[in-house]
Design an enzyme around this catalytic site. Structure first.
Site, short mmCIF file in Angstrom:
data_model
loop_
_atom_site.label_atom_id
_atom_site.label_comp_id
_atom_site.label_asym_id
_atom_site.label_seq_id
_atom_site.Cartn_x
_atom_site.Cartn_y
_atom_site.Cartn_z
N GLU A 22 0.75 -1.32 0.03
CA GLU A 22 -0.21 0.00 0.10
C GLU A 22 0.94 1.27 0.02
O GLU A 22 1.90 1.44 0.86
CB GLU A 22 -0.87 0.01 1.22
N ASP A 25 3.07 2.33 -4.74
CA ASP A 25 3.08 2.35 -6.18
C ASP A 25 3.70 3.53 -6.84
O ASP A 25 4.22 3.80 -7.90
CB ASP A 25 1.80 2.00 -6.94
N GLY A 107 -16.24 4.94 -3.35
CA GLY A 107 -15.64 5.61 -2.15
C GLY A 107 -15.42 4.55 -1.04
O GLY A 107 -15.44 4.62 0.05
N SER A 112 -13.65 1.27 -7.74
CA SER A 112 -14.73 1.78 -8.76
C SER A 112 -14.36 2.57 -9.75
O SER A 112 -14.92 2.34 -11.03
CB SER A 112 -15.98 2.16 -8.03
N ASP A 153 -4.39 0.36 -9.36
CA ASP A 153 -5.47 0.07 -9.55
C ASP A 153 -5.72 -0.42 -11.01
O ASP A 153 -6.12 -1.44 -11.37
CB ASP A 153 -6.39 1.17 -9.13
N TYR A 201 -3.81 12.23 0.73
CA TYR A 201 -3.08 11.35 -0.35
C TYR A 201 -1.82 12.00 -0.90
O TYR A 201 -0.96 11.65 -1.07
CB TYR A 201 -4.21 10.73 -1.37
C1 GLA Z 1 -5.29 4.53 -4.34
C2 GLA Z 1 -4.38 4.90 -5.49
C3 GLA Z 1 -3.10 3.68 -5.95
C4 GLA Z 1 -2.71 3.56 -4.65
C5 GLA Z 1 -3.45 3.34 -3.39
C6 GLA Z 1 -2.68 3.17 -2.23
O1 GLA Z 1 -5.94 3.41 -4.45
O2 GLA Z 1 -5.29 4.75 -6.72
O3 GLA Z 1 -2.80 4.23 -7.06
O4 GLA Z 1 -1.56 4.45 -4.57
O5 GLA Z 1 -4.40 4.46 -3.19
O6 GLA Z 1 -1.77 2.11 -2.19
#
Ligand code: GLA
Length: 340
Positions: A22, A25, A107, A112, A153, A201
């Site tokens: 997590e 990326d 969410g 999604s 994702d 984020y």
């Molecule tokens: C979201 C982002 C991903 C990744 C995750 C955390 O899902 O879209 O790119 O950074 O958070 O792992």
């Protein structure tokens, strides 16, 4: 899917659950998500010059004139911004008229939006590679939300193979499909709605960049290099990333050996790192994870996805947990056969 002759078609794109890896990326790290047997199915007919779409789950109707040159983030209803982002990226002139149904809650940290982007890419006849679809969908996500998300994702959803989880190297943009054994349950439990728009984020992305400005790539950094970072917060953020990349490697090995006890320990350690070092969890999420970790038959549980709410994922002995969704590793975004 577009041509001069009107054709009706269906496309499906799954959601994803991240098993581990997590917030790695966007620094070229390792992630290990799996496409799930929940997703978005779009049924449509090709048209020229517009996209018209209704949704069983979202309000309103999306109506876009093609080619789309505006700012996708201003499109209403808001779920249309992802569609506009894809139409703009692909410079689409031929569109479709249709309806979508989804059983991925929005969410919830189950991607999604990435599923919608990949489904729309397929519906617009995207003919490139799965990696190119993922890269296009990621750019569409950025223009729709303004959040500087990574590629996990979209790359998972574009490349997924039934029965496998995707070991993604976000530096080389390569994916190794690792079989998921069927003698364990992978359970997702919804904890709280959240959105990454306006969350911390983007701040986390900036903090990783600050760490990299000091010690170089977090993908190759060692813990002793991390320990030299002057700012205590940046140091903890970097420590999470370096440890998490390591956990992904061990997790993939443990999955191949079907060593579920070890998998569980890695998940629990990963959650503690998100809670303490990366600070993307919430008290409600921590309580839900703790409760599952204390349940007999649960090997391990952790928050999944971008954080600040969303879902947890747990690996359990079959039949242990009934409250939640037991998910199966599923195939990626695809055009469905006419009668499939
Ligand atoms: C979201 C982002 C991903 C990744 C995750 C955390 O899902 O879209 O790119 O950074 O958070 O792992």
């Amino acid at each position: 899917m577009t041509s001069d002759v009107e054709t009706t078609f269906r496309v499906h794109a799954p959601g994803r659950v991240n098993l581990i890896g997590e917030h790695t990326d966007y620094t070229g790290g390792l992630a290990f998500p799996m496409a799930i047997d929940r997703g978005i199915t779009l049924t449509a007919t090709t048209t020229q010059g517009s996209i018209e779409l209704t949704s069983a789950d979202g309000p309103g109707q999306v109506h876009l004139r093609l080619p789309f040159h505006d700012d996708p983030s201003t499109v209403e209803p808001q779920w249309g911004s992802f569609i506009a982002g894809m139409a703009k990226e692909l410079e689409a002139t031929n569109g479709f008229r249709g309806h979508l149904v989804s059983d991925i809650p929005a969410g919830a940290g189950l991607s999604s939006s990435a599923a919608l982007e990949c489904a729309v890419g397929k519906a617009l006849g995207f003919a490139g590679t799965a990696l190119e679809l993922a890269q296009t969908a990621r750019r569409a996500e950025h223009s729709a939300t303004g959040v500087p998300t990574g590629i996990m994702d979209q790359l998972c959803i574009a490349t997924a193979s039934a029965g496998h989880a995707a070991l993604i190297d976000c530096r080389g943009l390569t994916v190794e499909q690792v079989p998921v054994p069927d003698d364990v349950d992978i359970v997702i439990r919804f904890v709280a709605h959240r959105t990454l728009r306006g969350s911390a984020y983007a701040e986390r992305v900036a903090q990783c960049a600050a760490a990299e400005a000091e010690i170089g790539s977090l993908r190759t950094a060692t813990l002793s290099q991390v320990a030299t970072i002057g700012d205590e917060t940046i140091r903890r953020r970097a420590r999470h990333v370096v440890n998490e990349n390591d956990r992904v490697r061990h997790f993939a090995d443990a999955l191949r050996r079907a060593d579920y006890v070890h998998l569980g320990r890695l998940m629990t350690a990963g959650h503690a790192s998100l809670r303490d070092d990366y600070e993307t969890s919430t008290p409600k999420m921590n309580a839900a994870v703790d409760q599952l970790n204390a349940t007999p038959g649960v090997f391990g549980a952790r928050m999944t996805g971008g954080g600040f709410g969303g879902c947890l994922v747990a690996i359990c002995e079959p039949g242990t947990i009934r409250h939640g969704w037991i998910v199966k590793a599923s195939a990626g975004a695809r055009v469905l056969p006419p009668n499939g």
